[in-house]
Motif scaffolding. Structure first.
Motif, mmCIF file in Angstrom:
data_model
loop_
_atom_site.group_PDB
_atom_site.id
_atom_site.type_symbol
_atom_site.label_atom_id
_atom_site.label_comp_id
_atom_site.label_asym_id
_atom_site.label_seq_id
_atom_site.Cartn_x
_atom_site.Cartn_y
_atom_site.Cartn_z
ATOM 1 N N TYR A 79 0.844 -1.193 0.000
ATOM 2 C CA TYR A 79 0.000 0.000 0.000
ATOM 3 C C TYR A 79 0.884 1.249 0.000
ATOM 4 N N ASP A 80 1.897 1.267 0.847
ATOM 5 C CA ASP A 80 2.817 2.410 0.899
ATOM 6 C C ASP A 80 3.516 2.626 -0.445
ATOM 7 N N LEU A 81 3.908 1.549 -1.100
ATOM 8 C CA LEU A 81 4.531 1.670 -2.429
ATOM 9 C C LEU A 81 3.550 2.245 -3.456
ATOM 10 N N LEU A 82 2.310 1.817 -3.398
ATOM 11 C CA LEU A 82 1.305 2.305 -4.346
ATOM 12 C C LEU A 82 1.081 3.808 -4.227
ATOM 13 N N GLN A 83 1.271 4.349 -3.033
ATOM 14 C CA GLN A 83 1.029 5.777 -2.826
ATOM 15 C C GLN A 83 2.004 6.646 -3.618
ATOM 16 N N ARG A 84 3.070 6.070 -4.100
ATOM 17 C CA ARG A 84 4.078 6.809 -4.866
ATOM 18 C C ARG A 84 3.703 6.977 -6.336
ATOM 19 N N PHE A 85 2.687 6.257 -6.774
ATOM 20 C CA PHE A 85 2.334 6.239 -8.188
ATOM 21 C C PHE A 85 1.009 6.945 -8.436
ATOM 22 N N PRO A 86 0.819 7.471 -9.651
ATOM 23 C CA PRO A 86 -0.466 8.104 -9.985
ATOM 24 C C PRO A 86 -1.525 7.046 -10.294
ATOM 25 N N VAL A 87 -2.007 6.409 -9.244
ATOM 26 C CA VAL A 87 -2.980 5.330 -9.368
ATOM 27 C C VAL A 87 -4.224 5.690 -8.561
ATOM 28 N N LYS A 88 -5.378 5.545 -9.181
ATOM 29 C CA LYS A 88 -6.640 5.676 -8.454
ATOM 30 C C LYS A 88 -7.017 4.279 -7.989
ATOM 31 N N THR A 89 -6.961 4.073 -6.691
ATOM 32 C CA THR A 89 -7.213 2.752 -6.134
ATOM 33 C C THR A 89 -8.635 2.669 -5.591
ATOM 34 N N PHE A 90 -9.361 1.698 -6.091
ATOM 35 C CA PHE A 90 -10.731 1.443 -5.678
ATOM 36 C C PHE A 90 -10.780 0.155 -4.864
ATOM 37 N N ILE A 91 -11.741 0.076 -3.973
ATOM 38 C CA ILE A 91 -12.099 -1.193 -3.344
ATOM 39 C C ILE A 91 -13.396 -1.632 -3.998
ATOM 40 N N VAL A 92 -13.437 -2.884 -4.416
ATOM 41 C CA VAL A 92 -14.672 -3.485 -4.905
ATOM 42 C C VAL A 92 -14.966 -4.656 -3.978
ATOM 43 N N THR A 93 -16.089 -4.565 -3.286
ATOM 44 C CA THR A 93 -16.426 -5.583 -2.299
ATOM 45 C C THR A 93 -17.842 -6.089 -2.527
#
Length: 133
Positions: A79-93
């Motif tokens: 998760y910490d690594l992902l914060q460095r990239f221009p990524v829109k992160t969604f949760i699908v539940t």
């Protein structure tokens, strides 16, 4: 302008790990199943666990307080690594609406940020993924 990529993550089993609790609650009914056997298919479809007992145990696990739920090993690191990239992160539940409070509490307790949360209420997640695009 930065072009954002989209990443959609399932919550249970990818971010959170409620399976140890579900196993405990199933075995509280007197069963003796192992962690790798606590899926619906391996419990109910094989007649090892009464469907009502499974439903109750699963509901209790998915509604548990954040201090009882573990995150998947290594998730915070990635998760910490992902914060460095221009990524829109969604949760699908596919949780039910009344199980969403627990999900939100878990996210808040770990101070996790997501672009949005899509709850399918038990319906197929493929439809939800098309909404993200």
């Amino acid at each position: 302008m930065v072009d954002h990529k989209i990443l959609a993550l399932d919550f249970d089993g990818v971010i959170s790990n409620p399976y140890h609790l579900k196993l405990k609650y199933i075995n509280d009914f007197g069963y003796n199943i192992q962690l790798n056997e606590c899926t619906f298919g391996l419990c109910v479809k094989t007649n090892k666990v009464d469907p009502l007992h499974y439903k109750i145990a699963n509901e209790k696990a998915l509604s548990a307080e954040p201090d009882k739920i573990k995150l998947v090993d290594g998730f915070l690191k990635y998760y910490d690594l992902l914060q460095r990239f221009p990524v829109k992160t969604f949760i699908v539940t596919s949780r039910n609406d009344h199980q969403m409070n627990s999900l939100i509490d878990i996210i808040d307790s770990y101070n996790l940020k997501f672009y949005d949360i899509i709850n399918t209420n038990g319906r197929n997640k493929i439809e939800a993924l098309t909404l993200i695009s």
